[in-house]
Each structure stands twice: as C-alpha cells, then as structure tokens.
Design an enzyme around this catalytic site. Structure first.
Site, PDB file in Angstrom:
ATOM      1  N   ASN A   9       0.981  -1.201  -0.098  1.00  0.00           N
ATOM      2  CA  ASN A   9       0.009  -0.044  -0.161  1.00  0.00           C
ATOM      3  C   ASN A   9       0.795   1.273   0.121  1.00  0.00           C
ATOM      4  OD1 ASN A   9      -2.120   1.807   0.265  1.00  0.00           O
ATOM      5  ND2 ASN A   9      -2.358   1.428   2.713  1.00  0.00           N
ATOM      6  N   TRP A  10       1.073   1.915  -1.005  1.00  0.00           N
ATOM      7  CA  TRP A  10       1.847   2.921  -1.343  1.00  0.00           C
ATOM      8  C   TRP A  10       1.334   4.240  -0.723  1.00  0.00           C
ATOM      9  CZ3 TRP A  10       3.640   2.553  -7.198  1.00  0.00           C
ATOM     10  CH2 TRP A  10       4.644   1.524  -7.218  1.00  0.00           C
ATOM     11  N   LYS A  11       0.102   4.315  -0.227  1.00  0.00           N
ATOM     12  CA  LYS A  11      -0.485   5.312   0.225  1.00  0.00           C
ATOM     13  C   LYS A  11      -0.177   6.564  -0.855  1.00  0.00           C
ATOM     14  CE  LYS A  11      -0.329   3.464   4.610  1.00  0.00           C
ATOM     15  NZ  LYS A  11       0.275   3.650   6.291  1.00  0.00           N
ATOM     16  N   HIS A  95      -9.327   1.334   4.906  1.00  0.00           N
ATOM     17  CA  HIS A  95      -8.114   1.645   5.767  1.00  0.00           C
ATOM     18  C   HIS A  95      -8.475   2.715   6.651  1.00  0.00           C
ATOM     19  CE1 HIS A  95      -4.117   2.611   6.449  1.00  0.00           C
ATOM     20  NE2 HIS A  95      -3.651   1.660   5.906  1.00  0.00           N
ATOM     21  N   GLU A  97      -6.704   5.002   7.828  1.00  0.00           N
ATOM     22  CA  GLU A  97      -6.494   6.296   7.440  1.00  0.00           C
ATOM     23  C   GLU A  97      -7.701   7.007   6.849  1.00  0.00           C
ATOM     24  OE1 GLU A  97      -1.906   5.564   7.104  1.00  0.00           O
ATOM     25  OE2 GLU A  97      -3.027   5.813   5.251  1.00  0.00           O
ATOM     26  N   GLU A 167      -5.063  -4.374  10.536  1.00  0.00           N
ATOM     27  CA  GLU A 167      -4.221  -3.630  10.915  1.00  0.00           C
ATOM     28  C   GLU A 167      -4.468  -2.929  12.353  1.00  0.00           C
ATOM     29  OE1 GLU A 167      -4.377  -0.584   7.795  1.00  0.00           O
ATOM     30  OE2 GLU A 167      -6.574  -0.147   8.320  1.00  0.00           O
ATOM     31  N   GLY A 173       3.008   2.561  10.941  1.00  0.00           N
ATOM     32  CA  GLY A 173       4.042   3.658  10.826  1.00  0.00           C
ATOM     33  C   GLY A 173       4.732   4.122  12.103  1.00  0.00           C
ATOM     34  N   SER A 212       2.954  -2.860  10.531  1.00  0.00           N
ATOM     35  CA  SER A 212       4.384  -2.718  10.311  1.00  0.00           C
ATOM     36  C   SER A 212       5.070  -3.941  10.122  1.00  0.00           C
ATOM     37  CB  SER A 212       4.989  -1.904  11.534  1.00  0.00           C
ATOM     38  OG  SER A 212       4.464  -0.810  11.845  1.00  0.00           O
ATOM     39  N   GLY A 233       2.972  -1.263   4.308  1.00  0.00           N
ATOM     40  CA  GLY A 233       3.119   0.065   3.975  1.00  0.00           C
ATOM     41  C   GLY A 233       4.550   0.626   3.460  1.00  0.00           C
ATOM     42  N   GLY A 234       5.363   1.313   4.585  1.00  0.00           N
ATOM     43  CA  GLY A 234       6.360   1.645   4.194  1.00  0.00           C
ATOM     44  C   GLY A 234       7.270   0.698   3.676  1.00  0.00           C
TER      45      GLY A 234
END
Length: 250
Positions: A9-11, A95, A97, A167, A173, A212, A233-234
């Site tokens: 998930n590049w966001k 998600h 966010e 999640e 993050g 994470s 994510g990251g």
C-alpha cells in the site's frame, strides 16, 4: 486452500515515473514466484501505467480507494467501473486512514465492498483497533463491529472474493509490531467471526496482517496459523524490501 497474499500500500507516495521504475525492479526481484499472490496498491495517477508495466508478470495492481457509484455527479471521485476498465484487479477499502481522516463509516465501506465485487474485482477490507481500544480490552469487539458492518449483506459466494486485512492502528507507521503470538490471537478471533458469517468459506478467506510488517519480522508473522499474508506500508516503497517480504511468504 487459503492463498498467501502480500499486498503493498503505497499510500500518497510515488509519481507515475517513480511507480513504473519501482515496478520494473520488482518484476525482476519476484520473477518466478507462484506460491504467493503479489499485489501493489498505487495512487490513482499511477494505476494505468502500473497495470501496463506489470502485464504478463506475477504482480497485480490495486487501487487504494473507490467511490461506490458507477458514474454520476461526484466531482473528483473514481468509480469501480473506471478501475476495472484499466485492468485494476484489487481495491483496498476501509483503511484506518480513510476511517480516521475522512470519517468513513462501516456502512459507507460496505457500499464500496459491494460495488467492487459487482465489477468482479477483489476487495481488501481493512479493520483494526486503536491503542485506546486495545488498552480498554475492546480489540475483538471493535474488529467484530467493523467486520460485520463492512460485510453486511455479503453472500458466501461473494465472500470468496474478499480479503480481510487486520491492521492494529497503533502499529501503523510507529515501528511497533504486535508479537507474532498476539497477532495470531487476534487473527484467530477474526477467523471465528468470518466462520460465523460464511461457514466453511470463512475458513478459506485470507486474513492479512497490516501492522508494520517488515523483512525482519515477516517470516515469523507469516508462520502463524491464521496469518495468511500482509498489507505492507512503508516497506512496499522499495523493491528489494517488498520482495523480501514476498519471499518470506513462500
């Protein structure tokens, strides 16, 4: 038989050119891997070229969001029909966010799930508790509420095209990760809800861990009975690190 699904998930990251360059590298890194379903969630601006770059490879492309109408006066929104037309196969929905920053409700997310399924795409439904929920002992209650809300009115046949991504919001993050045992415990409770909703289909549904996951902890997390993949994510922004997680999924 559950499929192991590793999804990035590049966001809100990567220009179109950066996306194509990363996917070109990733194709080389994961070439020949068939035991794991590999998915990259990219921003809307990258989707068309991302699909073109991955044609014929073992990488599929996901959108990070969608609006649950096929067309109409919804300025700035993107429909499932539009995504399907350019070759998108998965859509990430609900998600944390989206829930927090854009106040998306379970009812609205449920509309999106149904709209995505109606276009023949796979929905990745995200659920998860905040730190205050976990500390108050409400983890399972929050997850069950989000699951039942997001999956309301879904048939067993439709459920076969849904992936659940758990999640823990407190681990996204932050560098914090639930221990493999703690993550498994929560995944097992999620599995119980899915089985109560969809019987045997619930046993076969993929449940990803989305807190994470990194190359360093992926193998231990993925070894757990009810952790069937990851929503990354990251660590999905760089080809080698994401490929390492994919390889751990084998």
């Amino acid at each position: 038989m559950r499929r192991t699904v590793i999804a990035g998930n590049w966001k809100m990251n990567k220009t179109n050119q950066e996306a194509v360059e990363m996917l070109h590298q990733l194709k080389e890194e994961v070439a020949g891997i068939s035991e794991v379903d590999i998915v990259i969630g990219a921003p809307f601006t990258c989707l068309s070229d991302a699909v073109k770059e991955t044609v014929g490879s073992n990488i599929k492309i996901a959108a990070e969001n969608v609006y649950p109408k096929s067309s109409g006066a919804y300025t700035g929104e993107i429909s499932p029909k539009m995504l399907k037309a350019i070759g998108v196969e998965y859509v990430i929905l609900g998600h944390s966010e989206r829930r927090e920053y854009f106040q998306e409700s379970d009812e609205f997310i449920n509309e999106k799930v149904k709209a995505v399924l109606a276009e023949g795409m796979t929905a990745i439904l995200c659920i998860g508790e905040k730190l205050e929920d976990r500390e108050a002992g409400k983890t399972n209650m929050v997850n069950e509420t989000q699951l039942r809300g997001g999956l309301a009115g879904i048939t067993k046949e439709e459920a076969a095209n849904i992936i659940v991504a758990y999640e823990p919001v407190w681990a996204i993050g932050t560098g914090k990760t639930a221990t493999p045992e703690l993550a498994q415990e929560t995944h097992a409770e999620i599995r119980k809800v899915l089985v109560s909703l969809f019987d045997k289909v619930g046993e076969e549904m993929t449940i990803q861990y989305g807190g994470s996951m990194k190359p360093e902890n992926a193998a231990e997390l993925l070894a757990q009975k009810d952790i069937d993949g990851g929503l990354i994510g990251g660590a999905s922004l760089e080809a080698k690190s994401f490929a390492a997680i994919v390889k751990a999924g084998r």
